[in-house]
Design a protein around this motif. Structure first.
Motif, short mmCIF file in Angstrom:
data_model
loop_
_atom_site.label_atom_id
_atom_site.label_comp_id
_atom_site.label_asym_id
_atom_site.label_seq_id
_atom_site.Cartn_x
_atom_site.Cartn_y
_atom_site.Cartn_z
N VAL A 83 0.84 -1.21 0.00
CA VAL A 83 0.00 0.00 0.00
C VAL A 83 0.87 1.25 0.00
O VAL A 83 0.53 2.25 -0.66
CB VAL A 83 -0.96 -0.01 1.21
N LEU A 84 1.97 1.21 0.72
CA LEU A 84 2.90 2.35 0.71
C LEU A 84 3.37 2.64 -0.71
O LEU A 84 3.41 3.80 -1.15
CB LEU A 84 4.09 2.05 1.61
N ALA A 85 3.71 1.58 -1.45
CA ALA A 85 4.14 1.76 -2.85
C ALA A 85 3.01 2.29 -3.71
O ALA A 85 3.21 3.19 -4.54
CB ALA A 85 4.63 0.42 -3.41
N LEU A 86 1.80 1.78 -3.50
CA LEU A 86 0.64 2.25 -4.27
C LEU A 86 0.37 3.73 -4.00
O LEU A 86 0.08 4.50 -4.93
CB LEU A 86 -0.60 1.44 -3.91
N LEU A 87 0.45 4.13 -2.75
CA LEU A 87 0.18 5.52 -2.40
C LEU A 87 1.24 6.45 -2.97
O LEU A 87 0.94 7.54 -3.46
CB LEU A 87 0.09 5.67 -0.88
N ALA A 88 2.50 6.02 -2.91
CA ALA A 88 3.57 6.84 -3.50
C ALA A 88 3.30 7.01 -4.99
O ALA A 88 3.46 8.12 -5.55
CB ALA A 88 4.92 6.17 -3.27
N PHE A 89 2.88 5.92 -5.64
CA PHE A 89 2.54 6.00 -7.06
C PHE A 89 1.41 7.01 -7.29
O PHE A 89 1.48 7.84 -8.19
CB PHE A 89 2.11 4.63 -7.58
N ARG A 90 0.36 6.94 -6.45
CA ARG A 90 -0.81 7.81 -6.68
C ARG A 90 -0.48 9.28 -6.47
O ARG A 90 -0.99 10.14 -7.20
CB ARG A 90 -1.97 7.40 -5.76
N TRP A 91 0.36 9.59 -5.49
CA TRP A 91 0.75 10.99 -5.29
C TRP A 91 1.52 11.50 -6.50
O TRP A 91 1.33 12.65 -6.94
CB TRP A 91 1.58 11.14 -4.02
N ILE A 92 2.38 10.66 -7.06
CA ILE A 92 3.12 11.07 -8.26
C ILE A 92 2.18 11.14 -9.46
O ILE A 92 2.23 12.09 -10.26
CB ILE A 92 4.27 10.08 -8.54
N ASP A 138 -4.96 8.31 -22.25
CA ASP A 138 -4.84 6.94 -21.74
C ASP A 138 -4.38 6.04 -22.88
O ASP A 138 -5.14 5.26 -23.44
CB ASP A 138 -6.19 6.47 -21.19
N ASP A 139 -3.11 6.17 -23.23
CA ASP A 139 -2.58 5.39 -24.34
C ASP A 139 -1.39 4.56 -23.88
O ASP A 139 -1.07 4.50 -22.68
CB ASP A 139 -2.19 6.31 -25.50
N ALA A 140 -0.73 3.91 -24.81
CA ALA A 140 0.38 3.01 -24.47
C ALA A 140 1.52 3.74 -23.76
O ALA A 140 2.13 3.20 -22.83
CB ALA A 140 0.90 2.34 -25.74
N LEU A 141 1.80 4.98 -24.17
CA LEU A 141 2.90 5.72 -23.55
C LEU A 141 2.59 6.08 -22.10
O LEU A 141 3.47 5.98 -21.23
CB LEU A 141 3.21 6.98 -24.37
N THR A 142 1.34 6.53 -21.84
CA THR A 142 0.99 6.89 -20.46
C THR A 142 0.99 5.64 -19.57
O THR A 142 1.39 5.70 -18.41
CB THR A 142 -0.37 7.58 -20.39
N ARG A 143 0.57 4.52 -20.13
CA ARG A 143 0.55 3.28 -19.35
C ARG A 143 1.97 2.79 -19.08
O ARG A 143 2.26 2.27 -17.99
CB ARG A 143 -0.27 2.22 -20.08
N LEU A 144 2.86 2.96 -20.04
CA LEU A 144 4.27 2.61 -19.82
C LEU A 144 4.88 3.49 -18.74
O LEU A 144 5.61 3.02 -17.87
CB LEU A 144 5.04 2.75 -21.13
N LEU A 145 4.56 4.79 -18.81
CA LEU A 145 5.05 5.71 -17.79
C LEU A 145 4.56 5.30 -16.42
O LEU A 145 5.33 5.30 -15.44
CB LEU A 145 4.59 7.14 -18.12
N ALA A 146 3.29 4.94 -16.33
CA ALA A 146 2.72 4.51 -15.05
C ALA A 146 3.43 3.27 -14.53
O ALA A 146 3.73 3.15 -13.33
CB ALA A 146 1.23 4.24 -15.20
N ALA A 147 3.73 2.33 -15.44
CA ALA A 147 4.41 1.10 -15.03
C ALA A 147 5.80 1.41 -14.48
O ALA A 147 6.24 0.81 -13.48
CB ALA A 147 4.52 0.14 -16.22
N VAL A 148 6.50 2.35 -15.11
CA VAL A 148 7.84 2.73 -14.64
C VAL A 148 7.75 3.38 -13.26
O VAL A 148 8.55 3.06 -12.36
CB VAL A 148 8.51 3.68 -15.65
N VAL A 149 6.80 4.28 -13.09
CA VAL A 149 6.63 4.96 -11.80
C VAL A 149 6.28 3.96 -10.71
O VAL A 149 6.85 3.98 -9.60
CB VAL A 149 5.54 6.05 -11.90
N LEU A 150 5.34 3.05 -11.01
CA LEU A 150 4.95 2.05 -10.02
C LEU A 150 6.11 1.13 -9.67
O LEU A 150 6.31 0.79 -8.50
CB LEU A 150 3.77 1.24 -10.54
#
Length: 235
Positions: free
Chosen positions: A53-62, A202-214
């Motif tokens: 959850v700590l990792a998820l929350l850090a992701f959501r703030w970013i 909401d495309d492939a690039l934004t999803r890739l960015l999200a994966a990197v951040v997470l």
């Protein structure tokens, strides 16, 4: 899914990373509540899920800074003028009152993220003096450990349950009274909104960015956990 009316268009409101965050967090929080109340050996599961959850929350703030339009804090958190217009029932078309979170919903989201973050952070430095110590407990004073432990098990847990209850009631109210299917939108990502409402990217690039951040947030949480384990083993 029914087609939008002539004055509406189907708009991508919630990008996939935001939706996955939402539902993963839901499962994790339910697990935390259950394991926290069971205690005993379940505390180890509680602690490990808490790090997730700590990792998820850090992701959501970013993600609230760089994610899809309606997931960004600067978009859905209202200015004082917008809040006053909403409370007076005078929201303008430029306010997009039906897209994403309304002003009161925005504050509830911030409250939920804030309380969950407080729970996750205090969980890093709690000590039950029996079987569990937070991974960073050795870095803080005994007074802070005591205060964090008291908050985590007391007011923090109570406030979290209160916010969850209010969140559920709000969803039921919107479904029964305002005929808005908030849950459906968080599943599909789309809502039928007035024509001209901007969509979230909401495309492939934004999803890739999200994966990197997470992945980065997850790596950070894992490092904290491993460091705590090594410190415990050293005593």
């Amino acid at each position: 899914m029914s087609a939008p009316s002539a004055s509406e268009q189907r708009v991508r409101v919630w990008d996939l990373p935001t939706r996955l965050f939402h539902w993963t967090l839901l499962v994790a929080v339910v697990t935390l509540v259950v394991t926290g109340n069971i205690g005993g050996n379940a505390i180890d599961i509680h602690a490990r899920v808490g790090m997730g959850v700590l990792a998820l929350l850090a992701f959501r703030w970013i993600w609230g800074l760089i994610g899809g339009r309606w997931s960004r804090f600067w978009v859905f958190v209202p200015s004082p003028a917008r809040l006053i217009r909403y409370l007076r029932g005078r929201a303008t078309a430029q306010d997009h009152p039906q897209a994403g979170h309304n002003p009161m919903g925005a504050f509830s989201v911030l409250a939920m993220l804030g309380i969950l973050s407080a729970q996750a952070l205090t969980g890093l430095v709690i000590d039950d003096e029996i079987a569990f110590s937070g991974p960073l407990v050795s870095l803080v004073s005994g007074g802070l450990v005591s205060a964090s432990s008291s908050w985590h098990r007391g007011w923090g847990a109570d406030l979290l349950l209160l916010l969850i209850g209010l969140h559920v009631l709000a969803i039921v109210f919107y479904r029964l009274v305002k005929r808005r299917r908030l849950v459906k939108a968080m599943v599909t990502g789309d809502e039928d909104l007035p024509t001209g409402t901007p969509a979230a990217r909401d495309d492939a690039l934004t999803r890739l960015l999200a994966a990197v951040v997470l992945a980065a947030c997850g790596a950070g949480a894992w490092w904290i956990w491993q460091w705590g384990q090594s410190q415990s083993a050293g005593f």
